[in-house]
Design an enzyme around this catalytic site. Structure first.
Site, PDB file in Angstrom:
ATOM      1  CD  GLN A   9      -7.940  10.605  59.080  1.00 60.43           C
ATOM      2  OE1 GLN A   9      -6.835  11.044  59.311  1.00 60.43           O
ATOM      3  NE2 GLN A   9      -8.312  10.269  57.870  1.00 60.43           N
ATOM      4  CB  SER A  88      -2.971  10.087  65.312  1.00 55.60           C
ATOM      5  OG  SER A  88      -2.491  10.221  64.000  1.00 55.60           O
ATOM      6  CG  LEU A  89      -6.263  15.181  63.721  1.00 53.06           C
ATOM      7  CD1 LEU A  89      -5.659  16.301  62.907  1.00 53.06           C
ATOM      8  CD2 LEU A  89      -7.613  14.783  63.193  1.00 53.06           C
ATOM      9  NE  ARG A 113      -0.605  14.628  61.383  1.00 49.14           N
ATOM     10  CZ  ARG A 113      -1.448  13.645  61.652  1.00 49.14           C
ATOM     11  NH1 ARG A 113      -2.703  13.721  61.240  1.00 49.14           N
ATOM     12  NH2 ARG A 113      -1.039  12.576  62.315  1.00 49.14           N
ATOM     13  CG  HIS A 195       0.825   6.817  62.929  1.00 50.45           C
ATOM     14  ND1 HIS A 195       1.453   7.976  63.357  1.00 50.45           N
ATOM     15  CD2 HIS A 195      -0.510   7.071  62.950  1.00 50.45           C
ATOM     16  CE1 HIS A 195       0.517   8.875  63.633  1.00 50.45           C
ATOM     17  NE2 HIS A 195      -0.661   8.368  63.381  1.00 50.45           N
ATOM     18  CD  GLN A 244       1.496  12.285  65.305  1.00 50.48           C
ATOM     19  OE1 GLN A 244       1.136  12.394  64.132  1.00 50.48           O
ATOM     20  NE2 GLN A 244       0.842  12.835  66.300  1.00 50.48           N
TER      21      GLN A 244
END
Length: 294
Positions: A9, A88-89, A113, A195, A244
């Protein structure tokens, strides 16, 4: 060895993906399929929408995933990773790239998500902040000494961490970081504490979706954010993907491990060049470039 890395992101930009749509019939097909899967025209927002529209989590995450995955597919036979990782993503894009997830399931999970994270953000005011110029251990210790929920969330490169948590706790931690000699400790314009433990409601929601999705044996290892090590077992990949959301992104450690394991060239597949910039700060001796198509 070639490592393919996928952004998260923040990499979105106005008009993203339009060139792929116009040049490649396969890209056109996948973008149209994405509109059907998502139930709204994400291509309208990606190709013609404003920066503000692109910033909505439910749009941003699928948009970056689509740009990355479709670019990888448009690269055709040139796309041959020996190992993959995603920030991440970006981990979902990486899992499509190495055959663990198919396109449809990957997009569906990314959409779920994004919605789950959006919901979690609305439950409690929370934020993130970038901290520059301090050792990891110092940042971790100062977070631990701050009242409320605040944790190290993204280990982006040496001397650049992102912290995440409740708004007052993040603000208080930033003051401590500055007093400890941080070059900068700056609250970021994000709507939630990604996170961190505050993502627990989203983790539970995503876990249910992941458990019912088929994960295949990958054709090359993925270095996951949670472990910063090579993973090839489908069950472990699932578990790490669930963890995660509430665990830190160990990007620095992942890149360092990939280099130890033989990666000499890092190809960033997706919008922007953020990961290449981080790689220059992690290890200048390796090649870092953008994935391109003819």
């Amino acid at each position: 060895m070639k490592a393919y890395i996928f952004p998260g992101q923040g990499a979105q930009f106005e008009g993203m993906g339009l060139d792929l749509y116009e040049k490649f019939p396969l890209a056109q097909e996948l973008f149209e399929e994405a509109n059907e899967i998502l139930g709204f025209s994400i291509t309208d927002i990606m190709f013609e929408g404003s920066a503000e529209e692109l910033k909505q989590t439910k749009v941003t995450q699928p948009a970056i995933f689509l740009h990355s995955v479709i670019l990888g597919k448009a690269m055709g036979d040139a796309f041959k990773p020996d190992m993959v990782a995603g920030h991440s993503l970006g981990e979902f894009s990486a899992l499509v790239a190495n055959g663990t997830l198919d396109f449809k399931d990957g997009l569906s999970l990314v959409s779920q998500r994004a919605q789950a994270m959006q919901k979690a953000c609305e439950l409690q005011p929370s934020t993130m902040a970038a901290v520059l110029g301090l050792e990891d251990k110092v940042v971790e210790d100062l977070c631990a000494q701050t009242d409320g929920v605040v944790v190290a969330a993204n280990y982006n490169c040496p001397g650049q961490l992102v912290i995440s948590g409740e708004v007052p706790a993040v603000e208080a931690a930033c003051e401590k970081m500055k007093e400890a000699g941080a070059k900068r400790a700056l609250v970021l314009p994000v709507g939630g504490a990604f996170h961190s433990p505050l993502m627990e409601p989203a983790r539970e929601q995503l876990a249910a979706a992941i458990e019912t999705t088929q994960f295949h044996t990958p054709n090359c290892p993925i270095y996951q954010n949670v472990t910063a090590s090579a993973v090839t077992d489908a069950a472990s990949i699932k578990q790490n993907l669930i963890t995660q959301l509430t665990a830190p992104v160990r990007w620095t450690q992942s890149m360092q491990q990939m280099i130890v394991d033989g990666a000499t060239e890092f190809i960033e597949v997706g919008p922007g060049k953020v990961l290449q910039g981080l790689m220059r700060k992690i290890d200048r001796s390796v090649v870092a470039a953008s994935g391109t198509v003819d």
